[in-house]
Write a protein that holds these residues in place. Sequence first.
Motif, PDB file in Angstrom:
ATOM      1  N   GLY A  71       0.783  -1.229   0.000  1.00 13.11           N
ATOM      2  CA  GLY A  71       0.000   0.000   0.000  1.00 13.11           C
ATOM      3  C   GLY A  71       0.811   1.274   0.000  1.00 13.11           C
ATOM      4  O   GLY A  71       0.378   2.294   0.518  1.00 13.11           O
ATOM      5  N   TYR A 103      -1.739  -0.262   9.785  1.00  7.06           N
ATOM      6  CA  TYR A 103      -0.597  -1.091  10.142  1.00  7.06           C
ATOM      7  C   TYR A 103      -0.257  -0.924  11.620  1.00  7.06           C
ATOM      8  O   TYR A 103      -0.205   0.204  12.129  1.00  7.06           O
ATOM      9  CB  TYR A 103       0.624  -0.712   9.305  1.00  7.06           C
ATOM     10  CG  TYR A 103       0.490  -1.040   7.832  1.00  7.06           C
ATOM     11  CD1 TYR A 103       0.956  -2.250   7.322  1.00  7.06           C
ATOM     12  CD2 TYR A 103      -0.106  -0.136   6.953  1.00  7.06           C
ATOM     13  CE1 TYR A 103       0.836  -2.554   5.978  1.00  7.06           C
ATOM     14  CE2 TYR A 103      -0.234  -0.433   5.600  1.00  7.06           C
ATOM     15  CZ  TYR A 103       0.233  -1.636   5.118  1.00  7.06           C
ATOM     16  OH  TYR A 103       0.110  -1.934   3.784  1.00  7.06           O
ATOM     17  N   ASN A 159      -3.071  -3.316  -0.124  1.00  3.92           N
ATOM     18  CA  ASN A 159      -3.513  -3.058   1.242  1.00  3.92           C
ATOM     19  C   ASN A 159      -3.049  -1.678   1.686  1.00  3.92           C
ATOM     20  O   ASN A 159      -1.877  -1.332   1.546  1.00  3.92           O
ATOM     21  CB  ASN A 159      -2.930  -4.109   2.191  1.00  3.92           C
ATOM     22  CG  ASN A 159      -3.633  -5.440   2.067  1.00  3.92           C
ATOM     23  OD1 ASN A 159      -4.846  -5.491   1.921  1.00  3.92           O
ATOM     24  ND2 ASN A 159      -2.873  -6.522   2.111  1.00  3.92           N
ATOM     25  N   HIS A 164      -8.345   0.832  -1.371  1.00  4.47           N
ATOM     26  CA  HIS A 164      -8.693  -0.084  -0.279  1.00  4.47           C
ATOM     27  C   HIS A 164      -9.600   0.606   0.736  1.00  4.47           C
ATOM     28  O   HIS A 164     -10.683   0.109   1.059  1.00  4.47           O
ATOM     29  CB  HIS A 164      -7.407  -0.580   0.391  1.00  4.47           C
ATOM     30  CG  HIS A 164      -7.650  -1.472   1.575  1.00  4.47           C
ATOM     31  ND1 HIS A 164      -6.684  -1.721   2.525  1.00  4.47           N
ATOM     32  CD2 HIS A 164      -8.741  -2.160   1.987  1.00  4.47           C
ATOM     33  CE1 HIS A 164      -7.169  -2.529   3.449  1.00  4.47           C
ATOM     34  NE2 HIS A 164      -8.415  -2.812   3.146  1.00  4.47           N
ATOM     35  N   GLU A 168     -13.499  -0.072   1.770  1.00  8.37           N
ATOM     36  CA  GLU A 168     -13.881  -0.414   3.139  1.00  8.37           C
ATOM     37  C   GLU A 168     -14.925   0.562   3.676  1.00  8.37           C
ATOM     38  O   GLU A 168     -15.852   0.172   4.395  1.00  8.37           O
ATOM     39  CB  GLU A 168     -12.651  -0.420   4.041  1.00  8.37           C
ATOM     40  CG  GLU A 168     -11.644  -1.522   3.744  1.00  8.37           C
ATOM     41  CD  GLU A 168     -12.138  -2.919   4.080  1.00  8.37           C
ATOM     42  OE1 GLU A 168     -13.260  -3.058   4.614  1.00  8.37           O
ATOM     43  OE2 GLU A 168     -11.401  -3.881   3.790  1.00  8.37           O
ATOM     44  N   HIS A 180     -12.329  -7.767  -0.357  1.00  5.33           N
ATOM     45  CA  HIS A 180     -11.205  -6.978  -0.853  1.00  5.33           C
ATOM     46  C   HIS A 180     -10.165  -7.869  -1.519  1.00  5.33           C
ATOM     47  O   HIS A 180      -9.727  -8.866  -0.957  1.00  5.33           O
ATOM     48  CB  HIS A 180     -10.553  -6.214   0.313  1.00  5.33           C
ATOM     49  CG  HIS A 180      -9.346  -5.435  -0.084  1.00  5.33           C
ATOM     50  ND1 HIS A 180      -8.190  -5.408   0.677  1.00  5.33           N
ATOM     51  CD2 HIS A 180      -9.098  -4.659  -1.172  1.00  5.33           C
ATOM     52  CE1 HIS A 180      -7.296  -4.641   0.081  1.00  5.33           C
ATOM     53  NE2 HIS A 180      -7.813  -4.187  -1.046  1.00  5.33           N
ATOM     54  N   PRO A 182      -6.459  -7.231  -2.976  1.00  8.27           N
ATOM     55  CA  PRO A 182      -5.364  -6.269  -3.174  1.00  8.27           C
ATOM     56  C   PRO A 182      -4.443  -6.677  -4.317  1.00  8.27           C
ATOM     57  O   PRO A 182      -4.165  -7.859  -4.514  1.00  8.27           O
ATOM     58  CB  PRO A 182      -4.624  -6.323  -1.834  1.00  8.27           C
ATOM     59  CG  PRO A 182      -4.865  -7.718  -1.333  1.00  8.27           C
ATOM     60  CD  PRO A 182      -6.235  -8.113  -1.822  1.00  8.27           C
ATOM     61  N   ALA A 321      -4.441  -3.934   7.362  1.00  7.96           N
ATOM     62  CA  ALA A 321      -3.582  -4.268   6.235  1.00  7.96           C
ATOM     63  C   ALA A 321      -2.608  -5.376   6.586  1.00  7.96           C
ATOM     64  O   ALA A 321      -1.683  -5.650   5.856  1.00  7.96           O
ATOM     65  CB  ALA A 321      -2.821  -3.029   5.775  1.00  7.96           C
TER      66      ALA A 321
END
Length: 322
Positions: A71, A103, A159, A164, A168, A180, A182, A321
Amino acid sequence: MNRKNFLRTAIATLMLAAGAASAADWPTKPITLVVPFVAGGTTDIVARTIGQKLSESLKQPVIIDNRGGAGGTVGATIASKAPADGYTLFLATIAHSIAPGLYKKLAYDFQRDFDPVALVASTPNVLIVNEKVPAKTVAELVAYIKANPGKVNFGSAGNGSTEHISGELFRSMTKTDIVHVPYKGGAPMMADLMGGQIQMAIETSPSASPHVRAGKVHALAVTTKTRSPAYPGVPTLDEAGLKGYDMTTWFALMAPHGTPPEIVQRLNTELARAVQQPDVVKRFEEQGVTAGNMKPAELATFIGTETTKWVKVAKEAGATAE
């Protein structure tokens, strides 16, 4: 003053003088612009547009270094650890304000390890579906998803990417069961969307617009509070029933923390000129992109506000993520 303190002062003075001289001469060699997503996606498109213009004005090549993954955090980690000498720059996006909410641990601190240079551009995201999805409106799409729980996939550039968190947020606000998927960037995700491997995405405008115009995907809504001139007749998600939905994807030029202020200011000035050139304006308009206009201090405040906002949204949406 004793001899020891005198030497320390003299060394510090010499270092400051050397730094000032270096900034005055900059640039004397190619500049690397780290792009945290793979080639072909929106961030890459924006980077190559401004990179070309900066090459012309600075009279040095600007080399695009695509470092996709996680990401955008892989590229951010690499750029954050580069020398703060003006020869490594970083194109950050809204994803880097979202990442702290997704994260548990990052190898860098976005606000501490980078010096803001300039807001390059901003753009809406676009809710798009492939030709096989029987929905021409957001309401029809929501009804279709609810009739097929767990069977509708939405793609993203990875992610933690803006696609993303857009998906969400859509899932959370519509209370639907979407999955999802990725990717390592926007380009491979778009290929699978058009190929039917995934059904929908909330993609950034520059990546989506050529495929919308070609009729390969259908645009159902944009994510900003106001409509986009690039998508005539396409409503906002807020208008389509998702009250309060508002996301603008932005791109910001950053430098490793400690880059000489003279270099930061020079870059800010050159970039402001670049995004106002007619060919850049035309290209941006075709893609639904608006040029940025912020001084470094303004950008620092903006990034702080955005990070606070999107960390909260990510946590409320239950997005992760890892």
